[in-house]
Write an enzyme that holds these catalytic residues in place. Sequence first.
Site, short mmCIF file in Angstrom:
data_model
loop_
_atom_site.label_atom_id
_atom_site.label_comp_id
_atom_site.label_asym_id
_atom_site.label_seq_id
_atom_site.Cartn_x
_atom_site.Cartn_y
_atom_site.Cartn_z
N GLU A 86 0.82 -1.20 -0.17
CA GLU A 86 -0.14 -0.08 -0.05
C GLU A 86 0.77 1.35 0.20
O GLU A 86 0.73 2.29 0.74
CB GLU A 86 -1.07 0.15 1.45
CG GLU A 86 -1.85 -1.34 1.23
CD GLU A 86 -2.99 -1.31 0.58
OE1 GLU A 86 -2.85 -0.34 -0.64
OE2 GLU A 86 -3.75 -2.12 0.37
N GLN A 92 -6.05 4.15 -5.55
CA GLN A 92 -6.90 3.78 -4.24
C GLN A 92 -6.13 4.54 -3.04
O GLN A 92 -6.20 3.98 -1.87
CB GLN A 92 -6.68 2.25 -3.80
CG GLN A 92 -7.24 1.26 -4.77
CD GLN A 92 -7.37 0.01 -4.66
OE1 GLN A 92 -7.96 -0.66 -3.58
NE2 GLN A 92 -6.56 -0.98 -5.32
#
Length: 765
Positions: free
Chosen positions: A229, A259
Site C-alpha cells: 500500500e 486507491q
Amino acid sequence: MQTETHPLLTSLNPEQQRAVVTTDGPVLVVAGPGSGKTRVLTHRIAWLLEQKEAPPESILAVTFTNKAANEMRERIRRLVSDTAASGLVMGTFHSLGVRILRQNPYRAEELIDLKPNFLIYDTADQLNVAKEAIIHERMDPKQIQPRRMLSGISHAKSEMKTPADVTNDAMSYDQELLARVYHEYERRLRDLNAVDFDDLLTLPLRLFDADPRILEKYQAQFRYIHVDEYQDTNRVQYVMVTALAEVWQNLFVVGDPDQSIYAWRNADITNILNFQDDYPETIQINLELNYRSTGHIVQAADRLIRENRDRIDRPIRTMNPDGDMIMLRELSDQNHEASFIVDEIRRLTQSGRTRPDHVAVMYRTTAQSRVLEEAFRRSEVPYRIIGGLRFYERKEVKDILAFFKLLYNPADRIGLERIIDNTPIGRGFGPRAMEVLLDWAREHQRSPVDGLVSMAPSISPRFKDVSPPEITGSARKAAERIGATLAILQERREKSTLSELFDEIIEVSEYREQFRNGAEDDLQRWSNVQELRTDMERFDTLDPSEALTQYLESVSLVSDVDAMDEGDAGQVTLITLHSAKGLEFPVVFIAGVEEGLLPISRAIEAEPFDRKPLEEERRLFYVGVTRAERQLYLTCATSRISYGRFANSEPSRFLAGIPAEAMKSVTRRDSVGSARTGRFSGRQSGSLASRVQAPVSFDPPSSNEPMHVLPEFKVTQRVFHPKFGSGLITEVTELKNDVELAVEFQRHGKKRLMASLANLEIVES
C-alpha cells in the site's frame, strides 16, 4: 529448473511471476483491486527464502494493518517451513518504529529522552494531554478544541516539524497557538514517558540522526525491503523507507494510486507517482487482471477512475463473467433508503442468494450510519458496525488496562488518575490530594506511584529515607489504600502471568463490586471485563517480564479492521468507505451516492481552486465499487436531512462515469403515484452526464396533463412502500378515480392502500 514450472510460480499469471522473480533493484508493482498483490508479496518472500537463500532476518515487509501482516505471515508459513519464516521482520510502520526504539533502549533514553518502559497513548489519552496543554497555556479547551490542536500536531509531525519549526513558520495567530500547545504537549508526553502514534515514526528517525551507527545497522540487516500500500505512505514513512533502502536498493513497493484515499491522514500520493523519479532504475510491473469482481463491476470501475489525472494509466480487466448489472436505486429520503437496503438484504438472504456475513453496507460519513442502524435494529437482519467504539476503548476495559499500564510505567499519571476516578479504591482521593501528590513527585523526582506506595501501612525499605506526601484528612486513608494496592500488584507483577495478574487486580481493586446489582448494562460491561482476561491468556506462555510489554503494544497498535472478527458469521457489516479498503464482500451496498456526500461538499467547494480533493473522492467511490465481488447496489435520496433540515439532493456526478450497459436504474414515484420523469429515466440508452451536471426539475405537471396517472398495478406484483417496506400485491380493486390495493408486507402484514396516496414503487423481481 525453469522458473515457469517452479511450484511457487505455477499458480501465478505472467505479470505476477515477473514480480516474484525480479529480486534485485527497485521494483514498482502497480496492483489494481483484486489483482492478487498479497499473493505476489508472499510468493516473492518465499522465493527469496527458498531460491535466493536469503536469511529471514534480512527481509523486511511493511504493511498498513496488523491484519494484513498476520495474513501474509501465515501464507508464507504455508509456502515454506515455519522455521524458515520465523525470523522475518513483518508488521506495520508503527510496529517497526516500536521495534527500533525497543531494540535501542539505552541510546533512546540518552539521545531522545525516552525511557525503555514508555507507553503508547491512544487517541483518548492524547486528547487528555492536549487538553492539559491548552489549559497550561491559559486557553479555554471549549474554544481551542483539543481535537483540532491534536490534528495540527499530527500534521506537523507527519512533515517532521518540531515545535520550534512550527513556531518559526507561524504566519497567523492560530499557528502561534498551535506552536505553543505543541511545545507543551511534547513536554508533557516526555514527563509521562509516553509517545503518540506519530512519535513511533518520527522518533526512530531522530535516533538515526543522533547516532548514524544505528541506521547503518538496520541498513546492513534489511537487504530486501517490501512495502505494501505504498500510495498511503506519508512524508515520514517515505523518509524511513528511503533511508533503510539506501545501501542495498532492493526496494519492492506495491500500491495503486487509484486507491489513495487517506490524504486527511497526511498520506502523500506523490510518493508512488514519483517513485521512478526517485529510483531511475525502477522496473515497473502492472497487475491488471482482476480476480475478484464480475465484468460489469470491473468495467464500471475502470471507466469511473479514468476521469482522474493523478494516476498511473493502465486498464483493469477481468476474465470473470459479466454477472448481474449494477443496481442504482433512487429513494425519497434517508429513511426510505435505509428501509430499501434492509428489505433488499432480507430478500437476498431469504431467497438463498447470499448470507448476511457476505453483505456490506458502505457510506461516506459516520453520520449516515445512524439511520441505517435504526433500520437494521427494527428488522430481524443481524448486523455489526465497524468503526464504532472498539473493544479496547470501552470504559471498563480501559479501567483495567490502566492498572497494567501503571505497573509497566509508573510515570503514567493519566492512568493513575483513571484508576482513582473510576475504581472503588480511589474513593475519597480528590483533586487537592492529587496536587499534593504531584508536587511531591516533582520535588523528589520520583513517580506519583512511589508517593502513594510510600504511604502504605507496610512500606518498602526503599522509602525509609523519603518522607511521604503530606496528604491529610479523609484523603490520607484513600492514599494509603491506593498505595497498599499498588504495592501488592508491583510485588506480584514479576512472578505472575498476565491472567494471574488480572485476577489479582480485580480482587485488590474491588472492581467487581460495581457490577453487583445485575442490571443488563452491568452484566454486559462485566462480560467485557471477562473477555479482556481471555484476551490476555494468549500471552501467558511468555516470560512475565516480556508478556506485559508485548501485550500493551498489541493493544495500542490494533486498528478497526484488525479488530474485525471474521469468525463472527451471520452479520451484515456496516462500514465507512475509508475503513473498507482492503476488504471484499460478495454483495455491497453504497449508500448516499449524492452531491455533498460522495463527493463530500468540501471537495466540491475546493474544485475551482484545487482538483485534488475531488479526485480523492472519486478514488474513494472507486474503492467502494471494487469491494464488490458479485453484486453492487448504489443508492441515493432525492432529499436528506442536513443540520436538522430537509434539503433536496442531487445524484453524484460520479455516476456519469459508469457505462450505461453496466448499470440498471430504478426511479421512485411521486406522492400521487404518477410515473415521474426520474433522474435516471432513459438510463439504459444514454449517458447520465447531462442529468448529473444540471439540476433536474420537479415542477408540478402543467394543467394540460392528467394529475392522477397511476401505474398499472397487478396481483403478485412486488412493490415497495417508504414506511412498510417490501410487499406483494394480493388484490387490486378498481374505483372511480383511484385503485384500492391489498398488499402483504413482509414486516407489517396485510395493508389496504389507495394507490394515489400510497407512494408505492413497482419493484422488478
